[in-house]
Design an enzyme around this catalytic site. Structure first.
Site, short mmCIF file in Angstrom:
data_model
loop_
_atom_site.label_atom_id
_atom_site.label_comp_id
_atom_site.label_asym_id
_atom_site.label_seq_id
_atom_site.Cartn_x
_atom_site.Cartn_y
_atom_site.Cartn_z
N ARG A 171 22.39 -43.07 15.30
CA ARG A 171 22.07 -42.05 14.28
C ARG A 171 23.04 -40.84 14.34
O ARG A 171 23.33 -40.33 15.40
CB ARG A 171 20.63 -41.58 14.49
CG ARG A 171 20.14 -40.52 13.47
CD ARG A 171 20.34 -39.11 13.96
NE ARG A 171 19.84 -38.13 12.99
CZ ARG A 171 20.07 -36.82 13.08
NH1 ARG A 171 20.76 -36.34 14.08
NH2 ARG A 171 19.60 -35.99 12.18
N VAL A 172 23.52 -40.45 13.19
CA VAL A 172 24.34 -39.25 13.09
C VAL A 172 23.72 -38.35 12.01
O VAL A 172 23.32 -38.84 10.95
CB VAL A 172 25.80 -39.59 12.69
CG1 VAL A 172 26.63 -38.32 12.51
CG2 VAL A 172 26.44 -40.49 13.73
N GLY A 173 23.62 -37.06 12.28
CA GLY A 173 23.04 -36.13 11.31
C GLY A 173 24.11 -35.48 10.45
O GLY A 173 25.20 -36.03 10.25
N ASP A 174 23.79 -34.31 9.97
CA ASP A 174 24.69 -33.61 9.03
C ASP A 174 25.87 -32.92 9.71
O ASP A 174 26.94 -32.75 9.11
CB ASP A 174 23.90 -32.53 8.27
CG ASP A 174 23.29 -31.52 9.23
OD1 ASP A 174 22.62 -31.93 10.19
OD2 ASP A 174 23.50 -30.30 9.04
N THR A 228 21.44 -27.22 17.38
CA THR A 228 22.87 -27.32 17.06
C THR A 228 23.54 -25.94 17.12
O THR A 228 22.90 -24.93 16.87
CB THR A 228 22.99 -27.89 15.64
OG1 THR A 228 22.52 -29.24 15.68
CG2 THR A 228 24.39 -27.86 15.10
N GLY A 286 18.78 -32.82 9.69
CA GLY A 286 20.04 -33.37 9.22
C GLY A 286 19.95 -34.30 8.03
O GLY A 286 20.78 -34.24 7.11
N THR A 315 22.46 -25.84 10.36
CA THR A 315 21.59 -26.39 11.39
C THR A 315 20.24 -26.68 10.76
O THR A 315 19.74 -25.88 9.97
CB THR A 315 21.41 -25.44 12.59
OG1 THR A 315 20.45 -26.03 13.47
CG2 THR A 315 20.95 -24.06 12.18
N GLY A 316 19.67 -27.81 11.09
CA GLY A 316 18.36 -28.14 10.52
C GLY A 316 18.13 -29.63 10.50
O GLY A 316 18.79 -30.39 11.22
#
Ligand code: ASP
Length: 317
Positions: free
Chosen positions: A210-213, A182, A236, A233-234
């Site tokens: 799927r959606v992350g942070d 990211t 999520g 970043t990481g």
């Protein structure tokens, strides 16, 4: 005079010098330096933090090395679904998109959402329809294709693995060898306004929408002139559980932590305890910056009006 500053990241994770060729390392450093220069030039000319973070993130989105815009990872279905967010710390206005396709610069679409939709967060086809309505630049699927991302996906597309990884040619599970590609930027401008932006393709082989942070305001992206601007970043899912970016802001607002102390508390204590590998970049409204991660490395850079700057990848350089 108010100190101004820009800090950027291009992902964190198991980034080790021994896995890198000198040529590739040079490309990463040049990519970070180019994005830093583009964003910092905005600040130097007296421009707004919001424009600086947008400009820096667009540069990273256009660079195929990073998992955002061109060069984004592939989903289970073999397409690119992009997430991005932007937030203005002066007004607390924010815009975000998730699961969008074919948008050249998702951070620009996030800004359009902030300024022209009357909403904050648009997803999927609706967000794409809005992009068309606003005349946001689109690209064909081929534009987003990169061989290394395709190969990463081909390795695991028939499995249930998903891969929080960029740049590695090894099959990884969630438990080892993670890299997060990211991109993000935070800035404090010469008026003391802060802003944050983040953009990502998410994780290789992701499915079910799927959606992350990254695009979630308060999690992967947050900005507030009272405290700070943060881009994460990481891993999520864990960052979501930790409400990571807002937690940094809360520690500053309610506990009087400095920016550095707040970032370290969240990244090195809270996220570590939860298994949340990764990092973040932050600035406060005085122009101080923090680049904090709990993984082996993080692609990162900063520059400020006191003549300090750095482009770094590993824990110690
Ligand atoms: N945080 C991103 C996500 O979970 C991944 C990354 O940082 O590369 O979607």
């Amino acid at each position: 005079m108010q100190k101004f500053c820009l800090a950027i990241h291009g992902g964190a994770g198991t980034i080790l010098k021994e896995d890198m060729t000198p040529e590739l390392e040079k490309e990463y450093r040049e990519g970070l330096a180019a994005a830093l220069k583009a964003g910092y030039t905005v600040l130097e000319k007296g421009g707004a933090a919001l424009n600086a973070v947008k400009t820096a993130v667009m540069s990273l989105e256009d660079n195929p090395l990073f998992n955002a815009g061109k060069g984004a990872v592939f989903t289970k279905k073999g397409v690119n679904e992009l997430d991005a967010a932007i937030m203005d710390g002066q007004t607390l206005d924010a815009g975000a998109v998730a699961g969008v396709r074919n948008v050249r610069n998702p951070v620009l679409l996030a800004e359009e959402v902030m300024k022209h939709s009357g909403h904050i967060f648009l997803v999927g086809k609706g967000a794409n329809d809005f992009a068309i309505k606003r005349g946001v630049e689109l690209e064909p699927d081929e534009y987003f294709f990169t061989q290394h991302r395709y190969d990463q996906w081909r390795e695991i597309r028939d499995s249930d693995f998903y891969k929080l990884d960029q740049g590695s040619d090894r099959l990884v599970s969630l438990l080892k060898n993670k890299k997060f590609g990211t991109v993000g930027a935070v800035a404090c401008d010469s008026s003391g306004n802060v802003a944050a932006a983040t953009s990502t393709g998410g994780m290789t082989n992701k499915r079910y929408g799927r959606v992350g942070d990254s695009p979630i305001i308060g999690i992967g992206t947050y900005a507030n002139n009272k405290t700070c601007a943060v881009s994460c970043t990481g891993y999520g899912e864990i960052f979501i559980k930790a409400v990571a970016a807002y937690d940094v802001s809360c520690l500053m607002e309610y506990k009087n932590f400095s920016l550095q102390e707040a970032c370290e508390e969240v990244v090195k204590k809270k996220l570590v305890a939860m298994g949340g590998e990764g990092g973040l970049v932050g600035v406060d409204a005085k122009g101080n910056h923090a680049l904090v991660f709990n993984s082996a490395g993080m692609y990162r850079a900063f520059q400020n009006s006191e003549g300090e700057s750095a482009v770094e990848i590993y824990a110690n350089s």
